[in-house]
Design a protein around this motif. Structure first.
Motif, PDB file in Angstrom:
ATOM      1  N   GLN A  12      43.158  43.264  43.615  1.00  0.00           N
ATOM      2  CA  GLN A  12      42.693  42.985  42.257  1.00  0.00           C
ATOM      3  C   GLN A  12      41.921  41.672  42.220  1.00  0.00           C
ATOM      4  O   GLN A  12      42.056  40.823  43.104  1.00  0.00           O
ATOM      5  CB  GLN A  12      43.895  42.926  41.315  1.00  0.00           C
ATOM      6  N   ASN A  13      41.128  41.512  41.178  1.00  0.00           N
ATOM      7  CA  ASN A  13      40.276  40.328  41.084  1.00  0.00           C
ATOM      8  C   ASN A  13      41.072  39.026  41.140  1.00  0.00           C
ATOM      9  O   ASN A  13      40.617  38.049  41.753  1.00  0.00           O
ATOM     10  CB  ASN A  13      39.455  40.377  39.803  1.00  0.00           C
ATOM     11  N   HIS A  17      39.168  38.040  44.501  1.00  0.00           N
ATOM     12  CA  HIS A  17      37.856  37.534  44.082  1.00  0.00           C
ATOM     13  C   HIS A  17      37.931  36.015  44.005  1.00  0.00           C
ATOM     14  O   HIS A  17      38.930  35.461  43.527  1.00  0.00           O
ATOM     15  CB  HIS A  17      37.473  38.114  42.716  1.00  0.00           C
ATOM     16  N   GLY A  20      39.349  34.488  40.977  1.00  0.00           N
ATOM     17  CA  GLY A  20      40.679  34.914  40.557  1.00  0.00           C
ATOM     18  C   GLY A  20      41.649  33.756  40.436  1.00  0.00           C
ATOM     19  O   GLY A  20      41.536  32.744  41.131  1.00  0.00           O
ATOM     20  N   TRP A  82      40.152  41.147  33.204  1.00  0.00           N
ATOM     21  CA  TRP A  82      39.321  41.252  34.400  1.00  0.00           C
ATOM     22  C   TRP A  82      40.144  40.971  35.652  1.00  0.00           C
ATOM     23  O   TRP A  82      39.973  41.641  36.681  1.00  0.00           O
ATOM     24  CB  TRP A  82      38.165  40.254  34.304  1.00  0.00           C
ATOM     25  N   VAL A  87      39.080  45.168  42.626  1.00  0.00           N
ATOM     26  CA  VAL A  87      37.777  44.625  43.022  1.00  0.00           C
ATOM     27  C   VAL A  87      36.745  45.734  43.156  1.00  0.00           C
ATOM     28  O   VAL A  87      37.065  46.880  43.475  1.00  0.00           O
ATOM     29  CB  VAL A  87      37.876  43.833  44.348  1.00  0.00           C
TER      30      VAL A  87
END
Length: 212
Positions: A12-13, A17, A20, A82, A87
């Motif tokens: 997940q972000n 990311h 994140g 978000w 991702v």
């Protein structure tokens, strides 16, 4: 025919990311290997399941020991944000279930076992992050439920090489097979060919037309 399913954990972000809230650099680093495995499973038309964390903003459903951390990180992995989204490079395709897991193991308080059995899966391949936590807990539970389990070392992220090594060593000791992504990709593509050969042409369309 027994099938092999792919479980992608917590990509997940907020984890994978750079923007994140709980960014783990190794998770971003290993996305290409995860993506290659995912592409192979899709090509083989093998089951793919995404397991993620997602919590209430008020932290009612967070593990008790983690509540202070989540309260100090408002918005971290909150449902609908978000940061809780998967991702982009691993975005689920239609028909790929998303299992929301409230605890480390993707089997705890979820319907993952039901989904796997309905898909005819007796073996799972696990990729994702963070190896010592959710992937490891999921694989231990899978062994206890009599699945054959494969860990993909180059597609499992963690905080350091030593942690990565010793967790894989522990998993191997309880029966988890450790196999690099290139081996897993070759094997699932062969399985896909065998599955296609064993499935009568047009069978799916016939069953749909008969309302099955």
């Amino acid at each position: 025919m027994n099938r092999t399913a792919l479980i992608i954990i917590d990509m997940q972000n907020d984890f994978a990311h750079p923007d994140g809230r709980g960014f783990l650099p190794d998770a971003a680093h290993r996305i290409p290997a995860m993506s290659a495995v995912l592409d192979a499973f899709r090509e083989a038309k093998a089951p793919v399941i995404h397991a993620i964390r997602s919590y209430r903003r008020d932290t009612w459903d967070v593990e008790r020991f983690r509540v202070p951390y989540f309260q100090n990180q408002p918005g971290f992995l909150v449902e609908g944000t978000w940061g809780a989204q998967i991702v982009d490079r691993l975005t689920p395709e239609p028909g790929e279930p998303i299992v929301i897991k409230p605890r480390f193991s993707a089997f705890a308080f979820t319907n993952l076992d039901l989904l796997l059995r309905r898909a005819g899966a007796s073996k799972i391949v696990v990729v994702g992050e963070n190896l010592p936590n959710c992937p490891r807990a999921t694989m231990f539970d899978a062994i206890g439920l009599d699945y054959d389990v494969v860990a993909v070392p180059d597609a499992l992220a963690t905080t350091g090489d030593e942690t990565h090594h010793y967790n894989l060593q522990d998993l191997a000791a309880v029966g988890v097979r450790i196999a690099p992504s290139q081996d897993v990709i070759a094997e699932i593509l062969r399985e896909g060919d065998r599955y296609a050969d064993a499935t009568p042409a047009g069978r799916g369309d016939e069953e749909r037309s008969e309302g099955r």
